[in-house]
Design a protein around this motif. Structure first.
Motif, PDB file in Angstrom:
ATOM      1  N   GLY A  42       0.819  -1.203   0.000  1.00 30.07           N
ATOM      2  CA  GLY A  42       0.000   0.000   0.000  1.00 30.07           C
ATOM      3  C   GLY A  42       0.855   1.255   0.000  1.00 30.07           C
ATOM      4  O   GLY A  42       0.519   2.242  -0.675  1.00 30.07           O
ATOM      5  N   TRP A  43       1.964   1.239   0.750  1.00 25.54           N
ATOM      6  CA  TRP A  43       2.864   2.394   0.806  1.00 25.54           C
ATOM      7  C   TRP A  43       3.474   2.665  -0.560  1.00 25.54           C
ATOM      8  O   TRP A  43       3.530   3.800  -1.022  1.00 25.54           O
ATOM      9  CB  TRP A  43       3.946   2.148   1.851  1.00 25.54           C
ATOM     10  N   GLY A  44       3.930   1.605  -1.219  1.00 28.32           N
ATOM     11  CA  GLY A  44       4.519   1.771  -2.543  1.00 28.32           C
ATOM     12  C   GLY A  44       3.533   2.353  -3.541  1.00 28.32           C
ATOM     13  O   GLY A  44       3.869   3.254  -4.323  1.00 28.32           O
ATOM     14  N   CYS A  45       2.305   1.848  -3.511  1.00 26.44           N
ATOM     15  CA  CYS A  45       1.274   2.352  -4.414  1.00 26.44           C
ATOM     16  C   CYS A  45       0.947   3.808  -4.088  1.00 26.44           C
ATOM     17  O   CYS A  45       0.786   4.642  -4.994  1.00 26.44           O
ATOM     18  CB  CYS A  45       0.024   1.483  -4.306  1.00 26.44           C
ATOM     19  N   PHE A  46       0.875   4.133  -2.798  1.00 21.38           N
ATOM     20  CA  PHE A  46       0.561   5.500  -2.378  1.00 21.38           C
ATOM     21  C   PHE A  46       1.652   6.479  -2.821  1.00 21.38           C
ATOM     22  O   PHE A  46       1.370   7.579  -3.319  1.00 21.38           O
ATOM     23  CB  PHE A  46       0.398   5.540  -0.857  1.00 21.38           C
ATOM     24  N   LEU A  47       2.923   6.081  -2.676  1.00 18.78           N
ATOM     25  CA  LEU A  47       4.023   6.942  -3.101  1.00 18.78           C
ATOM     26  C   LEU A  47       4.002   7.156  -4.608  1.00 18.78           C
ATOM     27  O   LEU A  47       4.205   8.277  -5.093  1.00 18.78           O
ATOM     28  CB  LEU A  47       5.364   6.330  -2.678  1.00 18.78           C
ATOM     29  N   ALA A  48       3.749   6.082  -5.352  1.00 20.52           N
ATOM     30  CA  ALA A  48       3.732   6.190  -6.811  1.00 20.52           C
ATOM     31  C   ALA A  48       2.600   7.102  -7.282  1.00 20.52           C
ATOM     32  O   ALA A  48       2.790   7.976  -8.139  1.00 20.52           O
ATOM     33  CB  ALA A  48       3.599   4.803  -7.431  1.00 20.52           C
ATOM     34  N   LEU A  49       1.420   6.900  -6.702  1.00 22.92           N
ATOM     35  CA  LEU A  49       0.274   7.704  -7.111  1.00 22.92           C
ATOM     36  C   LEU A  49       0.441   9.157  -6.675  1.00 22.92           C
ATOM     37  O   LEU A  49       0.082  10.085  -7.415  1.00 22.92           O
ATOM     38  CB  LEU A  49      -1.003   7.113  -6.512  1.00 22.92           C
ATOM     39  N   SER A  50       1.027   9.376  -5.483  1.00 26.02           N
ATOM     40  CA  SER A  50       1.260  10.744  -5.009  1.00 26.02           C
ATOM     41  C   SER A  50       2.258  11.469  -5.905  1.00 26.02           C
ATOM     42  O   SER A  50       2.089  12.655  -6.214  1.00 26.02           O
ATOM     43  CB  SER A  50       1.782  10.721  -3.569  1.00 26.02           C
ATOM     44  N   SER A  51       3.310  10.771  -6.324  1.00 26.97           N
ATOM     45  CA  SER A  51       4.312  11.383  -7.200  1.00 26.97           C
ATOM     46  C   SER A  51       3.713  11.746  -8.543  1.00 26.97           C
ATOM     47  O   SER A  51       3.965  12.839  -9.082  1.00 26.97           O
ATOM     48  CB  SER A  51       5.494  10.424  -7.392  1.00 26.97           C
ATOM     49  N   ALA A  52       2.915  10.843  -9.087  1.00 29.38           N
ATOM     50  CA  ALA A  52       2.269  11.125 -10.368  1.00 29.38           C
ATOM     51  C   ALA A  52       1.319  12.313 -10.242  1.00 29.38           C
ATOM     52  O   ALA A  52       1.252  13.185 -11.125  1.00 29.38           O
ATOM     53  CB  ALA A  52       1.519   9.889 -10.855  1.00 29.38           C
ATOM     54  N   PHE A  53       0.593  12.374  -9.121  1.00 26.30           N
ATOM     55  CA  PHE A  53      -0.347  13.465  -8.910  1.00 26.30           C
ATOM     56  C   PHE A  53       0.381  14.801  -8.759  1.00 26.30           C
ATOM     57  O   PHE A  53      -0.009  15.822  -9.338  1.00 26.30           O
ATOM     58  CB  PHE A  53      -1.192  13.181  -7.667  1.00 26.30           C
ATOM     59  N   ALA A  54       1.480  14.806  -7.990  1.00 23.71           N
ATOM     60  CA  ALA A  54       2.243  16.038  -7.801  1.00 23.71           C
ATOM     61  C   ALA A  54       2.796  16.541  -9.131  1.00 23.71           C
ATOM     62  O   ALA A  54       2.788  17.744  -9.414  1.00 23.71           O
ATOM     63  CB  ALA A  54       3.384  15.808  -6.805  1.00 23.71           C
ATOM     64  N   GLY A  55       3.280  15.607  -9.952  1.00 28.15           N
ATOM     65  CA  GLY A  55       3.768  15.996 -11.269  1.00 28.15           C
ATOM     66  C   GLY A  55       2.670  16.572 -12.140  1.00 28.15           C
ATOM     67  O   GLY A  55       2.886  17.550 -12.881  1.00 28.15           O
ATOM     68  N   ALA A  56       1.479  15.980 -12.053  1.00 22.17           N
ATOM     69  CA  ALA A  56       0.358  16.486 -12.845  1.00 22.17           C
ATOM     70  C   ALA A  56      -0.037  17.892 -12.397  1.00 22.17           C
ATOM     71  O   ALA A  56      -0.313  18.768 -13.230  1.00 22.17           O
ATOM     72  CB  ALA A  56      -0.833  15.533 -12.719  1.00 22.17           C
ATOM     73  N   VAL A  57      -0.055  18.127 -11.075  1.00 23.88           N
ATOM     74  CA  VAL A  57      -0.385  19.463 -10.558  1.00 23.88           C
ATOM     75  C   VAL A  57       0.629  20.492 -11.052  1.00 23.88           C
ATOM     76  O   VAL A  57       0.267  21.582 -11.518  1.00 23.88           O
ATOM     77  CB  VAL A  57      -0.422  19.448  -9.014  1.00 23.88           C
ATOM     78  N   TYR A  58       1.908  20.142 -10.967  1.00 26.35           N
ATOM     79  CA  TYR A  58       2.951  21.076 -11.367  1.00 26.35           C
ATOM     80  C   TYR A  58       2.845  21.401 -12.860  1.00 26.35           C
ATOM     81  O   TYR A  58       2.928  22.567 -13.271  1.00 26.35           O
ATOM     82  CB  TYR A  58       4.315  20.478 -11.057  1.00 26.35           C
ATOM     83  N   GLY A  59       2.630  20.345 -13.680  1.00 25.66           N
ATOM     84  CA  GLY A  59       2.541  20.560 -15.110  1.00 25.66           C
ATOM     85  C   GLY A  59       1.348  21.404 -15.507  1.00 25.66           C
ATOM     86  O   GLY A  59       1.468  22.338 -16.319  1.00 25.66           O
ATOM     87  N   ILE A  60       0.196  21.113 -14.931  1.00 29.61           N
ATOM     88  CA  ILE A  60      -1.014  21.880 -15.268  1.00 29.61           C
ATOM     89  C   ILE A  60      -0.898  23.315 -14.770  1.00 29.61           C
ATOM     90  O   ILE A  60      -1.352  24.259 -15.428  1.00 29.61           O
ATOM     91  CB  ILE A  60      -2.260  21.189 -14.691  1.00 29.61           C
ATOM     92  N   SER A  61      -0.256  23.508 -13.610  1.00 29.55           N
ATOM     93  CA  SER A  61      -0.064  24.861 -13.085  1.00 29.55           C
ATOM     94  C   SER A  61       0.823  25.678 -14.019  1.00 29.55           C
ATOM     95  O   SER A  61       0.556  26.860 -14.284  1.00 29.55           O
ATOM     96  CB  SER A  61       0.551  24.801 -11.687  1.00 29.55           C
ATOM     97  N   LEU A  62       1.884  25.069 -14.533  1.00 31.42           N
ATOM     98  CA  LEU A  62       2.767  25.777 -15.461  1.00 31.42           C
ATOM     99  C   LEU A  62       2.030  26.147 -16.745  1.00 31.42           C
ATOM    100  O   LEU A  62       2.199  27.251 -17.280  1.00 31.42           O
ATOM    101  CB  LEU A  62       3.986  24.913 -15.783  1.00 31.42           C
ATOM    102  N   LEU A  63       1.203  25.214 -17.234  1.00 28.14           N
ATOM    103  CA  LEU A  63       0.448  25.500 -18.448  1.00 28.14           C
ATOM    104  C   LEU A  63      -0.546  26.645 -18.241  1.00 28.14           C
ATOM    105  O   LEU A  63      -0.872  27.372 -19.184  1.00 28.14           O
ATOM    106  CB  LEU A  63      -0.297  24.239 -18.900  1.00 28.14           C
ATOM    107  N   SER A  64      -1.010  26.786 -17.012  1.00 27.56           N
ATOM    108  CA  SER A  64      -1.962  27.864 -16.720  1.00 27.56           C
ATOM    109  C   SER A  64      -1.282  29.163 -16.311  1.00 27.56           C
ATOM    110  O   SER A  64      -1.937  30.132 -15.946  1.00 27.56           O
ATOM    111  CB  SER A  64      -2.935  27.420 -15.621  1.00 27.56           C
TER     112      SER A  64
END
Length: 274
Positions: free
Chosen positions: A86-108
């Motif tokens: 569960g920890w591994g999955c949570f870290l992977a999903l959190s990292s992907a989410f953080a990257g998505a937030v950063y990318g969308i924020s830059l585009l905006s």
């Protein structure tokens, strides 16, 4: 000067952590323990608030983040081995989410200092939706396959108990429309020790004939019912089910009807599906 509202910071982080934990459980085909997820998310929200206080800036270090995420995973998923998965999955999903937030924020046109500082609620919602869809599309099937889980199930009837190896099948949507109980599908021979006098095997293939045969047994006379189902290769079918005294899966009592499988299961690896 950048103003941070404590309630907003806590709410956004707690809500995001809750959704990430919920997504981890869904992707891995695990039970949705919403109370535990909420408690773990509250820890994440509190951590975000304390980490934003300048004198406590050491809390943003990688080691502290790893320890906090491990604590959240322990609250949400329990002890090992589920903790590590569960920890591994949570870290992977959190990292992907953080990257998505950063990318969308830059585009905006906004460059957030962190995943949740400077990002609007609209950005967070859009990022989460895109991240979850992408992970589910590309990795969901792989994760479910890796998390193929065989558990021990015990069925009790009239003071007799049998233990079965059962596959926890995330695609099993069988349930009784009258009681709402889920249905455990088992090979008839694996249940033989439940019945005294013994049942005569093999049982009739026709569900109606099988129902009549079983209804004459004293332990099953008032416990039987027929439940409709559909599956690959079977558009409409009937399962003969009975109501046991108790069913436990991995030591936890659960409300199940037991259905007699018309076909063999698992090639000897398991004899039931839950």
């Amino acid at each position: 000067m950048n103003v941070i509202y404590v309630d907003e910071l806590f709410f956004l982080n707690a809500l995001t952590d809750y959704l990430l934990l919920l997504s981890c459980a869904r992707l891995r085909g695990k039970a949705l323990r919403r109370g535990r997820f909420a408690a773990a998310a509250a820890v994440g929200g509190a951590y975000a608030v304390f980490a934003a206080i300048p004198p406590l800036s050491f809390l943003v270090s990688l080691a502290v983040k790893a320890l906090v995420s491990l604590l959240m995973a322990w609250i949400a998923f329990g002890a090992p081995p589920e903790l590590w998965r569960g920890w591994g999955c949570f870290l992977a999903l959190s990292s992907a989410f953080a990257g998505a937030v950063y990318g969308i924020s830059l585009l905006s046109g906004v460059e957030p200092r962190s995943a949740f500082s400077g990002a609007s609620l609209k950005t967070l919602v859009l990022s989460f939706g895109l991240c979850y869809a992408a992970v589910r599309l590309f990795f969901g099937r792989f994760l479910r396959r890796r998390e193929r889980c065989i558990v021990e199930a015990e069925i009790t009837l009239c003071s007799r108990t049998v233990s079965l190896r059962a596959l926890r099948d995330t695609g099993n949507a069988l349930f009784d429309p009258l009681s709402g109980s889920r249905i455990l599908l088992a090979e008839p021979r694996s249940l033989a020790a439940l019945f005294s006098p013994p049942l005569a095997f093999p049982l009739p293939d026709d569900p109606a004939a099988c129902f009549r045969t079983l209804s004459s047994h004293p332990a099953l006379s008032r416990r039987l019912r027929l439940v409709g189902f559909s599956a690959v290769g079977t558009k409409r079918g009937l399962l003969v089910c009975f109501r046991p005294d108790a069913v436990t899966v991995k030591g936890t009592a659960e409300a199940y009807l037991v259905a007699l499988s018309p076909t063999p299961l698992g090639d000897g690896e398991y004899t039931a599906l839950v």
